[in-house]
Design a protein around this motif. Sequence first.
Motif, short mmCIF file in Angstrom:
data_model
loop_
_atom_site.label_atom_id
_atom_site.label_comp_id
_atom_site.label_asym_id
_atom_site.label_seq_id
_atom_site.Cartn_x
_atom_site.Cartn_y
_atom_site.Cartn_z
N MET A 112 14.12 65.53 75.23
CA MET A 112 14.75 65.73 75.83
C MET A 112 14.73 67.32 76.24
O MET A 112 14.55 68.08 77.32
CB MET A 112 15.64 65.17 76.52
CG MET A 112 15.14 63.53 77.47
SD MET A 112 16.12 62.34 77.43
CE MET A 112 17.56 62.80 78.70
N HIS A 137 11.84 69.43 75.62
CA HIS A 137 10.91 69.13 76.72
C HIS A 137 11.93 70.61 78.05
O HIS A 137 11.70 71.07 78.89
CB HIS A 137 10.77 68.18 77.92
CG HIS A 137 10.19 68.19 78.87
ND1 HIS A 137 10.65 67.74 80.43
CD2 HIS A 137 8.94 67.89 79.43
CE1 HIS A 137 9.68 68.15 81.61
NE2 HIS A 137 9.06 67.93 80.54
N GLN A 138 13.06 70.65 78.29
CA GLN A 138 14.10 70.81 79.27
C GLN A 138 13.54 72.74 79.02
O GLN A 138 13.62 73.37 79.49
CB GLN A 138 15.25 70.54 79.15
CG GLN A 138 16.66 71.83 80.41
CD GLN A 138 17.53 71.17 79.92
OE1 GLN A 138 18.11 70.00 79.35
NE2 GLN A 138 18.51 71.48 80.99
#
Length: 162
Positions: free
Chosen positions: A106, A109-110
């Motif tokens: 995550m 992805h951020q």
Amino acid sequence: MTSYRTFVSSLLLVSSLGVLAAPVVAAPPDCSRMGMRGDAWEHRVERMAQHHQRLHDALKLTPEQDIAWKKLMDPQHPMARMEPAKADDWAKLSTPERADKMLERMQEHQSRMTAHVTALKDFYALLTPEQKKTFDDFHAGPRGGMRGKPGPRPMDMAPPKP
């Protein structure tokens, strides 16, 4: 005699259905997110490419703007598709290790999304007010499906006429 015929007919029907259904039960389809590859994924990629081409044509970019467009649409760009995690690797992890791995993905992805938004803002800053309106119109409103009520999809709009 009639009940015997009915019983035999029913038995033959049920056994036939069982034989026909066996391959389906033996290999159920992969409905997981990882299963969205192949035709469905290719169709999505194709639709996005068409959307990008329609948007590019509608914007009528200058050579300077086209360079920023290519940077935004670069296949090596940070928002390019991430490699999916291998199911075997995840199966070997404990639950806390999997949670850490998900958090790590995550965060990756951020950071990719942050780089994408930066490139988007750089491109958007080069647009004229008319081009900004066209760009905004292409990305406005509900898209239907699971996110909202079906309606006109901006990506299907024809480019504005001069």
